[in-house]
Design an enzyme around this catalytic site. Sequence first.
Site, PDB file in Angstrom:
ATOM      1  N   SER A 261       0.842  -1.191   0.000  1.00 58.24           N
ATOM      2  CA  SER A 261       0.000   0.000   0.000  1.00 58.24           C
ATOM      3  C   SER A 261       0.884   1.250   0.000  1.00 58.24           C
ATOM      4  O   SER A 261       1.671   1.446  -0.917  1.00 58.24           O
ATOM      5  CB  SER A 261      -0.959  -0.041   1.194  1.00 58.24           C
ATOM      6  OG  SER A 261      -2.011   0.877   1.031  1.00 58.24           O
ATOM      7  N   GLU A 390      -9.296  -5.402  -3.922  1.00 58.51           N
ATOM      8  CA  GLU A 390      -8.599  -4.316  -3.240  1.00 58.51           C
ATOM      9  C   GLU A 390      -9.555  -3.283  -2.629  1.00 58.51           C
ATOM     10  O   GLU A 390      -9.213  -2.620  -1.650  1.00 58.51           O
ATOM     11  CB  GLU A 390      -7.665  -3.594  -4.228  1.00 58.51           C
ATOM     12  CG  GLU A 390      -6.540  -4.437  -4.789  1.00 58.51           C
ATOM     13  CD  GLU A 390      -5.339  -4.520  -3.854  1.00 58.51           C
ATOM     14  OE1 GLU A 390      -5.465  -4.084  -2.699  1.00 58.51           O
ATOM     15  OE2 GLU A 390      -4.288  -5.030  -4.295  1.00 58.51           O
ATOM     16  N   HIS A 504      -7.504  -6.013   0.480  1.00 61.52           N
ATOM     17  CA  HIS A 504      -6.277  -5.222   0.495  1.00 61.52           C
ATOM     18  C   HIS A 504      -5.481  -5.606   1.735  1.00 61.52           C
ATOM     19  O   HIS A 504      -5.981  -5.558   2.854  1.00 61.52           O
ATOM     20  CB  HIS A 504      -6.651  -3.738   0.539  1.00 61.52           C
ATOM     21  CG  HIS A 504      -5.501  -2.790   0.516  1.00 61.52           C
ATOM     22  ND1 HIS A 504      -4.764  -2.534  -0.623  1.00 61.52           N
ATOM     23  CD2 HIS A 504      -4.965  -2.002   1.490  1.00 61.52           C
ATOM     24  CE1 HIS A 504      -3.832  -1.639  -0.351  1.00 61.52           C
ATOM     25  NE2 HIS A 504      -3.925  -1.299   0.927  1.00 61.52           N
TER      26      HIS A 504
END
Length: 664
Positions: A261, A390, A504
């Site tokens: 991320s 995600e 995610h």
Amino acid sequence: MFVNQRTRRPYMSVFVLVLGAAVICPAYGIIDRLVVQTSSGPIRGRSTMVQGREVHVFNGVPFAKPPVDSLRFKKPVPAEPWHGVLDATRLPPSCIQERYEYFPGFAGEEMWNPNTNVSEDCLYLNIWVPTKTRLRHGRGLNFGSNDYFQDDDDFQRQHQSKGGLAMLVWIYGGGFMSGTSTLDIYNAEILAAVGNVIVASMQYRVGAFGFLYLAPYINGYEEDAPGNMGMWDQALAIRWLKENAKAFGGDPDLITLFGESAGGSSVSLHLLSPVTRGLSKRGILQSGTLNAPWSHMTAEKALQIAEGLIDDCNCNLTMLKESPSTVMQCMRNVDAKTISVQQWNSYSGILGFPSAPTIDGVFMTADPMTMLREANLEGIDILVGSNRDEGTYFLLYDFIDYFEKDAATSLPRDKFLEIMNTIFNKASEPEREAIIFQYTGWESGNDGYQNQHQVGRAVGDHFFICPTNEFALGLTERGASVHYYYFTHRTSTSLWGEWMGVLHGDEVEYIFGQPMNASLQYRQRERDLSRRMVLSVSEFARTGNPALEGEHWPLYTRENPIFFIFNAEGEDDLRGEKYGRGPMATSCAFWNDFLPRLRAWSVPSKSPCNLLEQMSIASVSSTMPIVVMVVLVLIPLCAWWWAIKKNKTPPHPQVILETRAFMH
């Protein structure tokens, strides 16, 4: 007793100094294997047995002076050398941040919250070093068993360069607003032991403490709040690790940055920035690249956010121009908790975090794609990847009144439109209509559950998968060797609702080897998948290629955008194949090719029909999804434009929706 003023740790004075010299000086006949002499001073770690192998762990190693008092909002200053052996056996504090407490007591949320006290004094490293116990080479592993080791020197000889072990340097995510290297999920003992690599992680400042930008008001870049202080923290940590790699048995030329991320975005910036370019020749970008909408901001936006925070902290914004030093002194006197809370006033909706790497002209010299186009990446190796779902995590948090954590929601069409228009409120009306076209579930009719799924898809594609694809292709075109993975496994122990899919961050535990922890209730196939991912990441750190012995993992190119699927079942909904193209090829053709062309039609006098002329025959023929979009999106928009041109009332957006439905 005395207290080391740098570390604030107590030591016995004379006795410890003498003993410290003894344990590292052969003249005394005593060698302490847990003491390492670094450029800053000696440190003592601890030893642990992991997967049948000894790993030396060093926690809380300072690489910078505490950024407190006069150093708040400034670039980091290297740590002062210390005398005596520093105790490196305790996890360091986490940098100042707010906790996520939307679901009190829920372990799935709590696992990402700081597990150590938060403090401004937080710039420390953690390092894991495997000893020379011999680990079996991945080629000979018997997947499905726990017999990972063999008693020979083959693995050590094959997997250690003449200069030492490869080193993986982890950068955590958290939207540049939160995160800490001390999380249980980031415990790198298994990764170091099974992968036979040194692993290190650093703390860096997040939020306003790491990204407050006031450079236009300050004389000289070295002064207060230059922006990107958190990136300078990372850079200083990487330099310290490179300088001290040999002390830990590592090769300073085999440093691989990896992050997830915001961490992945950070890695991509370090590979391009003139400040850090050359510190590493390999990078692993997990669900985050610098070109993502949330991953960077202009100087103008950063300045606006900084001005808002100063005002919210009652530090007399009107004096900023004539007396910036007075304002900054006020900001240094504001309680850290107040700043940590007030900064969230500038949150601008889903993934609209008020802190991010800023185009400051120094660390970040231009917008991401311009920096990429101007880069020479020959000799750079990249492993990049995305997860299947995600967007669902962020969708839940930003629209918590619409969705439930545990159960799927039947989302009516009107709510679908409301959420989509809210998420993409900064887009023009034609753009929003095109996005809604793209993500309407035409095949399923007015299926509320499909509506929920499609909103999650839109968030994941726009904010993560499609920027990742675009950046990966840009990397290849600048000379980098790129391999792409797609993580599609829904973990059996996942605490999140089934509707959220492969979230995610779900791949992180596999890369760090957590499923191989026998005390955790993973299935055997998940343990095997984790071991396989650990070996791939480690092999990449050594060679620049994540493929294991006898395995084919093709390079990712524009002509052949092939990705490798990570799934515990050995198959996926992609017809059971280990490879795929894209991922999300049609959706990403929409975001990365079609929508920018539509955006170019920014004034009513310019016809969207001209977009057809702008598209070369080669472009259209090579991306068939564009043809579909032209038919389903551009033709109705052309009709709309002609209606405007003839001074007729243009069709209502819903009519255009119905037009596409009819054409479909």
